[in-house]
Design an enzyme around this catalytic site. Structure first.
Site, PDB file in Angstrom:
ATOM      1  N   ASN A   5      16.556   5.265  30.479  1.00  0.00           N
ATOM      2  CA  ASN A   5      15.393   6.121  30.737  1.00  0.00           C
ATOM      3  C   ASN A   5      15.783   7.596  30.716  1.00  0.00           C
ATOM      4  OD1 ASN A   5      12.782   4.850  31.057  1.00  0.00           O
ATOM      5  ND2 ASN A   5      13.693   3.699  32.727  1.00  0.00           N
ATOM      6  N   HIS A   7       9.017   3.250  39.063  1.00  0.00           N
ATOM      7  CA  HIS A   7       9.312   1.960  39.681  1.00  0.00           C
ATOM      8  C   HIS A   7       8.856   0.857  38.728  1.00  0.00           C
ATOM      9  CE1 HIS A   7      10.137  -0.788  42.962  1.00  0.00           C
ATOM     10  NE2 HIS A   7       9.017  -1.418  42.654  1.00  0.00           N
ATOM     11  N   ASN A  16       9.587   9.584  40.585  1.00  0.00           N
ATOM     12  CA  ASN A  16      10.326   8.346  40.379  1.00  0.00           C
ATOM     13  C   ASN A  16       9.506   7.404  39.506  1.00  0.00           C
ATOM     14  OD1 ASN A  16      12.419   6.372  40.861  1.00  0.00           O
ATOM     15  ND2 ASN A  16      11.063   5.370  42.315  1.00  0.00           N
ATOM     16  N   GLY A  54      21.337   4.464  32.116  1.00  0.00           N
ATOM     17  CA  GLY A  54      20.795   5.741  31.678  1.00  0.00           C
ATOM     18  C   GLY A  54      19.842   5.686  30.512  1.00  0.00           C
ATOM     19  N   ASP A  59       9.463   4.082  47.713  1.00  0.00           N
ATOM     20  CA  ASP A  59       8.303   3.631  46.919  1.00  0.00           C
ATOM     21  C   ASP A  59       6.956   3.823  47.600  1.00  0.00           C
ATOM     22  OD1 ASP A  59      10.130   2.804  44.956  1.00  0.00           O
ATOM     23  OD2 ASP A  59      10.337   0.838  45.870  1.00  0.00           O
TER      24      ASP A  59
END
Length: 189
Positions: free
Chosen positions: A14, A103, A101, A12, A144
């Site tokens: 981020n 990546h 998201n 966690g 992605d």
């Protein structure tokens, strides 16, 4: 107020960075964190930061509308911060260009199923790539493959290890992810 619900599967870091970034915002707030992992460190972080966090089961995510209905009531945007499951089509359809998201590589390289965390950094090192970085992108029904919003890169040297690559990438995540989210949300309303 634009409401963010964060999905996280791991420590966690981020999620915490994003929560802290928006703590005093008058336009954007993190309202909840959802996790599929009962042992995720994100729960401890949320307790310390006084942010509601909930565990959910795979069935309520993929087989029925429990998580979808929660999101429809609680979220304007969904942010994936180290979340490992593919987002079901019903949620993607309900939040078009509202699921973001991050990546830990420069997509389209080093993306797809199984490419997360140290798997990515080991692949970058093994490939001999001279740079890596982060990609912030919209989520669609494929791992992605959503439209890229932002990328930042860092050099990979011969002396780098997967662990040192991970550290460089984490620094980029912490620097850019909250700011890119803020810019995106304020632009789109």
């Amino acid at each position: 107020m634009n409401r963010i619900v964060i999905f996280a599967s791991g420590s966690g870091s981020n999620a915490e960075n994003i929560i802290q970034f928006f703590q005093n915002s008058e336009q954007i707030e993190v309202t909840h964190v959802l996790s599929n992992n009962p042992n995720a460190g994100v729960f401890d972080r949320c307790e310390r930061l006084d942010i509601p966090a909930s565990l959910f089961e795979k069935s309520s995510f993929k087989d029925d509308d429990t998580v979808l209905n929660f999101l429809l009531a609680e979220a304007d945007y969904i942010v994936l911060a180290g979340f490992l499951w593919k987002i079901p089509a019903a949620i993607v359809e309900a939040f078009p260009n509202k699921i973001v998201n991050i990546h830990p590589a420069l997509l389209p390289k080093f993306g797809g199923k199984g490419m997360y965390g140290m798997n990515v950094h080991k692949a970058v090192k093994t490939s001999g790539a001279k740079e890596t970085g982060i990609t912030i992108h919209y989520v669609n029904e494929h791992y992605d493959e959503g439209a890229i919003i932002f990328q930042a890169s860092t050099a990979v040297t011969e002396s780098d290890t997967p662990e040192s690559i991970a550290q460089k990438v984490h620094e980029l995540e912490y620097e850019h992810f909250p700011r890119v989210l803020e810019s995106l949300i304020l632009k789109n309303g």
